[in-house]
Design a protein around this motif. Structure first.
Motif, PDB file in Angstrom:
ATOM      1  N   LYS A 241       0.842  -1.193   0.000  1.00 47.79           N
ATOM      2  CA  LYS A 241       0.000   0.000   0.000  1.00 47.79           C
ATOM      3  C   LYS A 241       0.880   1.247   0.000  1.00 47.79           C
ATOM      4  O   LYS A 241       2.027   1.219   0.447  1.00 47.79           O
ATOM      5  CB  LYS A 241      -0.888   0.014   1.246  1.00 47.79           C
ATOM      6  N   PRO A 242       0.373   2.364  -0.527  1.00 44.00           N
ATOM      7  CA  PRO A 242       1.142   3.616  -0.472  1.00 44.00           C
ATOM      8  C   PRO A 242       1.278   4.078   0.973  1.00 44.00           C
ATOM      9  O   PRO A 242       0.341   3.966   1.762  1.00 44.00           O
ATOM     10  CB  PRO A 242       0.290   4.589  -1.293  1.00 44.00           C
ATOM     11  N   LEU A 243       2.458   4.551   1.324  1.00 46.20           N
ATOM     12  CA  LEU A 243       2.701   4.991   2.699  1.00 46.20           C
ATOM     13  C   LEU A 243       2.519   6.496   2.827  1.00 46.20           C
ATOM     14  O   LEU A 243       3.007   7.260   1.989  1.00 46.20           O
ATOM     15  CB  LEU A 243       4.120   4.614   3.128  1.00 46.20           C
ATOM     16  N   ASN A 244       1.861   6.912   3.873  1.00 44.62           N
ATOM     17  CA  ASN A 244       1.682   8.328   4.185  1.00 44.62           C
ATOM     18  C   ASN A 244       2.266   8.599   5.565  1.00 44.62           C
ATOM     19  O   ASN A 244       2.501   7.675   6.361  1.00 44.62           O
ATOM     20  CB  ASN A 244       0.183   8.701   4.164  1.00 44.62           C
ATOM     21  N   SER A 271      12.317   4.319  14.957  1.00 51.63           N
ATOM     22  CA  SER A 271      10.934   3.831  14.977  1.00 51.63           C
ATOM     23  C   SER A 271      10.525   3.372  13.584  1.00 51.63           C
ATOM     24  O   SER A 271      11.210   3.619  12.595  1.00 51.63           O
ATOM     25  CB  SER A 271       9.985   4.932  15.456  1.00 51.63           C
ATOM     26  N   SER A 272       9.391   2.707  13.484  1.00 54.73           N
ATOM     27  CA  SER A 272       8.863   2.240  12.198  1.00 54.73           C
ATOM     28  C   SER A 272       7.748   3.145  11.696  1.00 54.73           C
ATOM     29  O   SER A 272       6.983   2.775  10.809  1.00 54.73           O
ATOM     30  CB  SER A 272       8.348   0.805  12.328  1.00 54.73           C
ATOM     31  N   VAL A 273       7.662   4.362  12.253  1.00 57.55           N
ATOM     32  CA  VAL A 273       6.635   5.321  11.846  1.00 57.55           C
ATOM     33  C   VAL A 273       7.150   6.156  10.682  1.00 57.55           C
ATOM     34  O   VAL A 273       8.278   6.652  10.705  1.00 57.55           O
ATOM     35  CB  VAL A 273       6.243   6.241  13.024  1.00 57.55           C
ATOM     36  N   PHE A 274       6.325   6.319   9.668  1.00 57.85           N
ATOM     37  CA  PHE A 274       6.661   7.144   8.514  1.00 57.85           C
ATOM     38  C   PHE A 274       6.519   8.610   8.937  1.00 57.85           C
ATOM     39  O   PHE A 274       5.431   9.158   8.944  1.00 57.85           O
ATOM     40  CB  PHE A 274       5.714   6.821   7.350  1.00 57.85           C
ATOM     41  N   SER A 275       7.644   9.231   9.307  1.00 57.38           N
ATOM     42  CA  SER A 275       7.629  10.567   9.903  1.00 57.38           C
ATOM     43  C   SER A 275       7.691  11.670   8.846  1.00 57.38           C
ATOM     44  O   SER A 275       7.977  11.423   7.667  1.00 57.38           O
ATOM     45  CB  SER A 275       8.818  10.719  10.854  1.00 57.38           C
ATOM     46  N   ASP A 276       7.455  12.899   9.309  1.00 58.05           N
ATOM     47  CA  ASP A 276       7.575  14.062   8.413  1.00 58.05           C
ATOM     48  C   ASP A 276       9.004  14.210   7.903  1.00 58.05           C
ATOM     49  O   ASP A 276       9.221  14.543   6.730  1.00 58.05           O
ATOM     50  CB  ASP A 276       7.159  15.343   9.153  1.00 58.05           C
ATOM     51  N   SER A 277       9.986  13.971   8.780  1.00 57.96           N
ATOM     52  CA  SER A 277      11.382  14.116   8.367  1.00 57.96           C
ATOM     53  C   SER A 277      11.745  13.078   7.306  1.00 57.96           C
ATOM     54  O   SER A 277      12.533  13.353   6.382  1.00 57.96           O
ATOM     55  CB  SER A 277      12.308  13.982   9.578  1.00 57.96           C
ATOM     56  N   GLU A 293       8.501  15.235  -6.842  1.00 64.56           N
ATOM     57  CA  GLU A 293       8.811  15.287  -5.411  1.00 64.56           C
ATOM     58  C   GLU A 293       7.537  15.186  -4.582  1.00 64.56           C
ATOM     59  O   GLU A 293       7.000  16.173  -4.089  1.00 64.56           O
ATOM     60  CB  GLU A 293       9.586  16.574  -5.119  1.00 64.56           C
ATOM     61  N   THR A 294       7.078  13.962  -4.416  1.00 67.90           N
ATOM     62  CA  THR A 294       5.833  13.717  -3.668  1.00 67.90           C
ATOM     63  C   THR A 294       6.081  13.445  -2.192  1.00 67.90           C
ATOM     64  O   THR A 294       5.181  13.611  -1.378  1.00 67.90           O
ATOM     65  CB  THR A 294       5.091  12.509  -4.269  1.00 67.90           C
ATOM     66  N   GLY A 295       7.275  12.993  -1.844  1.00 66.39           N
ATOM     67  CA  GLY A 295       7.545  12.603  -0.460  1.00 66.39           C
ATOM     68  C   GLY A 295       6.934  11.266  -0.108  1.00 66.39           C
ATOM     69  O   GLY A 295       6.949  10.839   1.054  1.00 66.39           O
ATOM     70  N   LYS A 296       6.383  10.565  -1.117  1.00 71.21           N
ATOM     71  CA  LYS A 296       5.745   9.263  -0.891  1.00 71.21           C
ATOM     72  C   LYS A 296       6.509   8.179  -1.668  1.00 71.21           C
ATOM     73  O   LYS A 296       7.196   8.466  -2.641  1.00 71.21           O
ATOM     74  CB  LYS A 296       4.289   9.301  -1.345  1.00 71.21           C
ATOM     75  N   ILE A 297       6.332   6.952  -1.229  1.00 67.79           N
ATOM     76  CA  ILE A 297       6.987   5.830  -1.895  1.00 67.79           C
ATOM     77  C   ILE A 297       6.052   5.299  -2.985  1.00 67.79           C
ATOM     78  O   ILE A 297       5.027   4.683  -2.704  1.00 67.79           O
ATOM     79  CB  ILE A 297       7.318   4.707  -0.898  1.00 67.79           C
ATOM     80  N   ASN A 298       6.423   5.582  -4.240  1.00 67.21           N
ATOM     81  CA  ASN A 298       5.656   5.056  -5.368  1.00 67.21           C
ATOM     82  C   ASN A 298       6.549   4.111  -6.170  1.00 67.21           C
ATOM     83  O   ASN A 298       7.705   3.864  -5.814  1.00 67.21           O
ATOM     84  CB  ASN A 298       5.125   6.199  -6.240  1.00 67.21           C
TER      85      ASN A 298
END
Length: 570
Positions: A241-244, A271-277, A293-298
């Protein structure tokens, strides 16, 4: 020389009684002549380099050099370089003096080791050189008493230097034109480089005959070699799934590890949290790869993340080969289009001023790699249609009637005269090129847009505006027939005309409102470089990678890496 000395210095009384006054005058003239001849024998490349402190009593002669090359394999050009080098310094040693090795010897040896490590290339490795250097460093007094080993080491260092310089700074022996590179290569003077190395003070760094882009990329190559030694990049397992931001996923830890290694993430989050950084770090990575530059994993980002470090290193080495061909010094002001980057860069006073997005040629109609001089800005240009487009695109349409021409504001010319297309039987030219020229009138439909920039070249390539603005929203922009379409042509025109008092922005806009062609000559002309680099270090120090859109990396790879493999030391 001894005769001159006797005549000029030992003027004994007996000698003076035996000659006349006029004979003395003749002798003085002979002395002057001998001294002049003596001076002419000393040929120095640069007296500021070869000062008195650089000279040594240790010498080698041309016969020794010839004998050396009976056992040391080298091309004729290398042999000539070595002989020329010693001729220019009156056959005096360069690497060894009365105290032993000069600092130049270990300095150069470090360069050799670095080259071998950086490029994984042992073709310059020489075990005799290794052992003689070790012997000279361990007991210099004893080594200086051994003539043959000492002379052998001197000639080994010089010969290896010219081999190294040719490989490290000239690059492949294959004609770059065969590799689709048409920027002229300037011959590099390795005599001067060696002069600088052997005469420089230990604290002075000898400048390599390569450009700033090569030096920056070599530093990144070394960093990637270190990452490779430690195991390379972690594998990024695809997620379903796409990560946010805020999501938890085991993928996050691998992403953290990867992006810390590449410098996109400054500090690892355990941590395993997808953070803002982490999202910001991914944007940095995407920017360096030329992705949105989406900042998401596609899918596109995952593909780039999972390219092995070995492939990245190979890509850097291929592009460093191209950088060896590029000029060492570029002009103060110039334009540079990097085809795989889809960017035009404007340099002023050797610094990047600004850039813009461009569209380049499709793989079937590649944009050529060359250098030109931008000399003309054309407002409201005609488009003179190339023969290939006439044959492949226009003629098939004209078989069904001439409406295509009027719809696209096109004219037909016989010589320089516009003719009525309805008077021509176009079916006669269904399978051939007609004896007519085609051009598109200035206006909003014109394929060149409202502005074009001319830099005369044999490839019929120029920069121009385009009515198809939507293409600039794509991240990969290889759509043209070979010419380069600009996202901001008006900005470039005003920049080029900024010092011309006759062309204010108001005047330019006034002309653009009309549909009349207008030529503006640029003085002086501005250099334009059309280049092909799939990896480089940007002005802000970021390492960039792009796709090999024309397959030129693959072609060059076959040349570079087959050469490295063939020259491995036995």
């Amino acid at each position: 020389m001894e005769v001159c000395y006797i005549l000029g210095v030992r003027k004994t009384k007996i000698f003076l009684k035996l000659i006349t006054f006029f004979t003395l005058i003749s002798i003085v003239g002979s002395i002057s002549s001998c001294k002049n001849k003596q001076k002419k024998k000393v040929i120095l490349a640069d007296e500021s380099v070869y000062s008195a402190e650089n000279f040594t009593h240790l010498t080698v002669d041309s016969l020794e050099i010839a004998d050396f090359f009976k056992t040391f394999e080298a091309s004729d050009s290398i042999k000539n370089e070595v002989l020329e080098f010693y001729k220019r310094r009156n056959f005096q040693f360069a690497w060894i003096n009365k105290d032993g090795l000069t600092h130049a010897a270990p300095d150069f040896y470090v360069q050799l080791q670095n080259f071998s490590d950086d490029f994984q290339d042992n073709s310059l490795k020489n075990h005799t050189l290794d052992s003689l250097l070790a012997e000279a460093e361990s007991d210099s007094k004893s080594f200086l008493k051994q003539k043959d080993p000492m002379h052998n080491l001197e000639l080994l260092l010089t010969s290896t230097f010219f081999k190294f310089a040719d490989k490290a700074y000239t690059g492949t022996t294959k004609d770059p034109i065969d590799l689709e590179w048409f920027i002229p290569r300037k011959k590099k003077n390795y005599q001067i480089l060696l002069d600088s190395l052997v005469s420089a003070k230990q604290t002075n760094r000898v400048q390599e005959p390569v450009n700033q882009y090569y030096i920056a990329l070599k530093e990144k190559l070394r960093q990637y070699r270190e990452i490779q030694k430690k195991g390379g990049f972690p594998k990024i397992i695809t997620t379903q799934k796409p990560l946010n931001t805020g999501d938890r996923d085991s993928l996050v830890q691998s992403l953290n590890d990867y992006l810390v290694l590449t410098g996109d993430l400054k500090q690892r989050d355990t941590s395993s949290v997808f953070s803002d950084s982490l999202s910001v770090a991914i944007k940095r990575f995407q920017q360096r790869m030329g992705l949105k530059e989406t900042g998401k994993i596609n899918a596109a980002t995952l593909s780039e993340l999972n390219i092995p470090i070995e492939a990245r290193i190979k890509q850097m080495m291929i592009n460093m080969e191209r950088l060896r061909w590029a000029p060492v010094e570029l002009e103060n002001n110039y334009l540079m289009v990097n085809i795989p980057e889809f960017k035009l860069h404007i340099f002023e006073n050797k610094k990047l001023s600004w850039d813009m997005s461009v569209v380049v040629g499709k793989a079937a109609t590649k944009t050529s790699i060359f250098r030109g001089d931008l000399s003309m800005v054309v407002l409201n240009p005609y488009w003179n249609v190339p023969t290939s487009i006439i044959q492949n695109e226009i003629m098939p349409k004209l078989q069904n009637g001439i409406s295509y021409l009027s719809k696209n504001d096109m004219e037909v010319l016989s010589g320089n005269k516009v003719i009525d297309p309805s008077t021509v039987d176009w079916t006669k030219y269904a399978n051939s090129i007609p004896p007519y020229n085609f051009r598109q009138r200035p206006g909003n439909k014109n394929s060149l847009g409202k502005i074009k920039f001319l830099f005369p070249n044999s490839y019929s390539i120029y920069l121009h505006d385009t009515p198809s603005k939507g293409l600039f929203n794509e991240s990969a922009r290889a759509f043209s027939h070979g010419c380069i379409r600009l996202s901001e042509p008006r900005k470039l025109a005003l920049y080029l005309l900024r010092n011309n008092p006759n062309w204010s922005s108001e005047k330019v806009d006034e002309i653009l409102e009309k549909d009349e062609e207008n030529f503006i000559k640029l003085k002086p002309a501005l250099p334009v470089y059309i280049v092909y680099f799939t990896t480089w270090v940007s002005s802000n120090g970021q390492l960039n990678f792009r796709k090999d859109i024309y397959g030129l990396d693959k072609k060059l790879s076959e040349e570079v890496f087959s050469e490295i493999t063939a020259k491995k030391t036995l």
